[in-house]
Design an enzyme around this catalytic site. Structure first.
Site, short mmCIF file in Angstrom:
data_model
loop_
_atom_site.label_atom_id
_atom_site.label_comp_id
_atom_site.label_asym_id
_atom_site.label_seq_id
_atom_site.Cartn_x
_atom_site.Cartn_y
_atom_site.Cartn_z
CD1 TRP A 162 -2.07 -2.15 2.07
CD2 TRP A 162 -2.90 -1.46 0.12
NE1 TRP A 162 -3.05 -3.02 1.70
CE2 TRP A 162 -3.57 -2.63 0.51
CE3 TRP A 162 -3.25 -0.85 -1.08
CZ2 TRP A 162 -4.59 -3.20 -0.26
CZ3 TRP A 162 -4.25 -1.41 -1.85
CH2 TRP A 162 -4.90 -2.58 -1.44
CG ASP B 143 -3.24 3.94 4.06
OD1 ASP B 143 -4.27 3.77 4.76
OD2 ASP B 143 -2.99 3.29 3.03
CE LYS C 140 -8.73 -3.17 4.23
NZ LYS C 140 -7.58 -2.41 3.80
C1 LIG Z 1 -7.09 -2.03 2.35
C2 LIG Z 1 -6.05 -0.97 2.34
C3 LIG Z 1 -5.94 -0.03 1.30
C4 LIG Z 1 -6.83 -0.07 0.09
O1 LIG Z 1 -8.08 0.38 0.42
P1 LIG Z 1 -9.24 0.55 -0.65
O2 LIG Z 1 -10.29 1.19 0.17
O3 LIG Z 1 -9.59 -0.81 -1.15
O4 LIG Z 1 -8.73 1.43 -1.72
C5 LIG Z 1 -4.98 0.94 1.40
N1 LIG Z 1 -4.16 1.00 2.46
C6 LIG Z 1 -4.23 0.13 3.48
C7 LIG Z 1 -3.30 0.25 4.62
C8 LIG Z 1 -5.17 -0.89 3.45
O5 LIG Z 1 -5.24 -1.77 4.46
#
Ligand SMILES: *Cc1c(COP(=O)(O)O)cnc(C)c1O
Length: 360
Positions: free
Chosen positions: A102, A172, A196
């Protein structure tokens, strides 16, 4: 009905209490004669739902007044573009710490809009640790430094923030939001896809310091400009209404649980049960260096692909689902987000012990 223990990395479990409330309110929300799904986003009932959700999130996360809270769409992946479009605006430079897929995607997307620099990476050891940095590693002229706080696939977490001096820090927090307290004031931008730890997929939460809004690159699409959403209180267009409603129920649930200090205690207890077992087992091993272990995502292996596959299959049959590791790393991964009850982890460890005895 028999609900399984779902160890999926996302979309993942939601608190049963939240699902029950949603079920009760499915056909009629309050006395509106309609479901939240069917409601106009401009109605006074929906306005109350989104405003309460924001107020509760601000309270739980202790978000200072000089930050906007935005409910957007497009997932965390859209933020990989939105952050550089809006923030890479002084020197057109940003620094990245590459701690997994990511983080790398965020870096690559930013490189399309400016000078993105990978300052450090843990790719050399399959992202099993968080690389150490010092303030001197970062470019003082960088418009921001980007980190992925909790690395969902590899199971690492920044247990200490990098020292970036005065450079704005962007994180993030998709897979660790609401898992423990976080000092929002240390960040320029925080963002998280909801699926999540917050709600069903569809809403992306962005927490941004207000002074950083309004300087997007000229060609930034209207929908990717934070200003658009800030000026319209996340109502420029139709927001992901139902996901925001469920997020609001989850925020209320967290308040009832005792807030983020309490969530942290429960999450530490859950993670310890699993890590203690992994540290004592002769068959199963954690893959991450101890000091960088995640509270939310726990990858582990037996060291034997066939045995891993057997474990995943038998676990599934026993009601522990989605425990297979990410396709890029193999092995197993137990994602133990807020909604996973302690007994889910206790029962998983019991099952692992039994499997180890039977297959020794
Ligand atoms: C799941 C995840 C993403 C991607 O998220 P989307 O909502 O599917 O774009 C990005 N960063 C992290 C840390 C994630 O766990």
């Amino acid at each position: 009905m028999s609900r399984v223990y779902n160890f999926s990395a996302g979309p993942s479990m939601l608190p049963e209490e939240v699902l029950k409330t949603a079920a009760d309110e499915m056909l009629e929300y309050g006395t509106t004669g309609q479901s939240v799904m069917e409601m106009s986003h401009r109605s006074k009932e929906y306005d109350a739902i989104i405003k309460q959700a924001e107020a509760d999130l601000r309270e739980i996360m202790n978000i200072p007044d000089n930050y906007d809270v935005l409910f957007l769409q497009g997932g965390a992946s859209t933020q990989f573009a939105m952050v550089p479009l809006n923030l890479m605006n002084k020197n057109n430079k940003a620094d990245f710490i590459i701690t997994g897929q990511w983080a790398n995607k965020a870096y690559k997307e930013a490189a399309r809009y400016g000078n993105a620099r990978a300052v450090a990476s843990s790719a050399d050891k399959t992202y099993s640790y968080i690389p150490k940095t010092t303030a001197a590693d970062f470019d003082k002229d960088a418009d921001y430094v980007h980190i992925c706080m909790n690395n969902t696939i590899y199971g690492t977490k920044f247990n200490e923030l990098p020292d970036v001096g005065d450079i704005p820090l962007v994180a993030d927090i998709s897979s660790c939001i609401l898992s423990e307290p976080i000092d929002v004031s240390k960040f320029a931008v925080l963002y998280a896809g909801a699926q999540k730890n917050v709600a069903p997929a569809g809403v992306t939460i962005v927490i941004i310091r207000k002074d950083l809004i309004g300087n997007a690159m000229d060609f930034t699409p209207t929908m990717l400009n934070y200003k658009t959403h800030s000026e319209n209180a996340s109502m420029f267009n139709t927001p992901p209404c139902y996901s925001i409603y469920i997020a609001g129920l989850v925020f209320k649930w967290i308040k009832k649980m005792g807030g983020l200090e309490q969530m942290k205690k429960i999450n530490e207890k859950k993670a310890k049960i699993l890590y203690d077992f992994l540290d004592s087992s002769k068959m199963f091993k954690g893959t991450v260096v101890k000091e960088d272990r995640s509270l939310m995502n726990v990858p582990f292996i037996t060291g034997n692909d066939e045995l891993d596959a057997k474990f995943v299959a038998e676990a599934k049959a026993a009601g522990f689902v989605n425990i297979k590791g990410h396709r890029s790393v193999g092995g197993m991964r137990a994602s133990i987000y807020n909604a996973m009850p302690i007994e889910g982890v206790e029962k998983l460890v019991e099952f692992m012990k039994k499997f180890e005895e039977e297959n020794a």
